[in-house]
Motif scaffolding. Structure first.
Motif: not given
Ligand code: FES
Ligand SMILES: [Fe+2]
Length: 325
Positions: A155-168
């Motif tokens: 099944r497709p799963v939506g994912a959001s990838v972002c950078r944080l100040d201390d990582g990802v």
């Protein structure tokens, strides 16, 4: 061992944890075979004694101790590591690491009321990046942990990838959780689970699951490089299941240990396989990554930038994607 270098850990007369390179400056005997005394740690060979900062504290054959000893031999030291103690853990900073005096991040939820926690220490035959990627990699769970942790639903799963100040960080939407033992035992039925996978530089992963009824699971792993392709991982498993924490722990703990052993085996198999190809003299080949490898390449890049003293890579704005689980 830290990055392949032997370290001796001891408590000084004040009860403070101290760490020195495990090699006497005199004839290189291992200080870990000696004993602690009021001045520090005494070498088992000729009894030279080193204080917690790695300074010479006693040189018995010369009749010297304390300041007299240091004044006579100002250059004699053993490299000392910064040590921090918190939440019952003793942290030893690598001598080669950036900001060795920085105190460690606390483990979230470890001492919080409402939360129940247990700790696992696991040795992996892989490097720190391999471990971090594994802990934050969803797709492997449908094969390595099939039916234990995830069942393949495609099944497709939506994912959001972002950078944080201390990582990802990757956060997921509409994630299936049926047909796996973990979720059958540990998740309340109904409602959407919130799931985030987070890399915290330089060597930590944190996985959070939250449910609409307030239940939550948080898995934090801190990686220590002990040698080439050898990492010791301290994992704190915390969960908020009000009123039944001890009961949940009864089956969550053995289940977690079983699942982490599956990861130990696949990482050992991967390292062994790389070695087979190296021994066969096959030219090295770069690993392949795709859009489904959400965090691994970003973790590797971030750590590489840190090692080179560069500002880590920006991942902005958030990248929206989907993976099939
Ligand atoms: S080797 Fe340590 S005192 Fe001689
Ligand atoms: Fe895993």
């Amino acid at each position: 061992m830290l990055s392949g270098v032997p370290v001796v850990l001891f408590r000084d007369a004040d009860g403070r944890a101290r760490a020195l390179q495990d090699r006497c400056a005199h004839r290189h005997a291992p200080l870990s075979a000696g004993r602690t005394c009021g001045d520090g740690i005494e070498c088992p060979y000729h009894g030279w004694t080193w204080d917690g900062d790695g300074r010479l504290a006693a040189l018995p054959a010369a009749g010297l101790r304390g300041d007299a000893c240091r004044a006579a031999h100002p250059g004699l030291t053993v490299p000392a590591h910064a040590v921090h103690e918190s939440q019952g853990f003793v942290w030893v900073a690598s001598l080669s690491g950036a900001a060795p005096d920085a105190p460690p991040l606390p483990f979230p939820h470890l001492d919080e009321p409402q939360w129940t926690s247990f700790v696992m220490t696991t040795r992996f035959a892989g490097d720190v990046e391999t471990c971090l990627e594994n802990f934050l990699d969803c797709p492997h769970a449908t094969t390595v942990h099939r039916y234990w942790f995830r069942a393949p639903t495609a099944r497709p799963v939506g994912a959001s990838v972002c950078r944080l100040d201390d990582g990802v960080q990757a956060s997921f939407r509409e994630e299936p959780r049926e047909k796996s033992l973990v979720w059958w035992l540990l998740a309340p039925g109904g409602g959407e689970m919130q799931h985030t996978d987070r890399f915290i530089a330089p060597a930590r992963s944190q996985v959070d699951y939250r449910f609409p009824n307030g239940w939550a699971y948080s898995i934090t792993s801190s990686c220590t490089e002990v040698g080439d392709d050898e990492t010791v991982v301290t994992t704190v498993m915390s969960f908020r299941t009000p009123g039944i924490g001890p009961l949940v722990r009864l089956y969550f703990e053995p289940l977690s240990r079983m699942i982490i052993r599956q990861d130990v085996r696949i990482i050992a198999a991967r390292s062994h396989n790389r070695e087979r190809f190296r021994e066969a003299g096959v030219p090295p080949r770069a690993e392949a990554s795709t859009q489904a490898d959400l965090l691994g390449p970003l973790i590797a890049r971030w750590r590489h930038d840190l090692a080179c003293g560069r500002e880590p890579l920006a991942v902005a704005p958030a990248r929206e994607t989907r993976i099939y689980l």
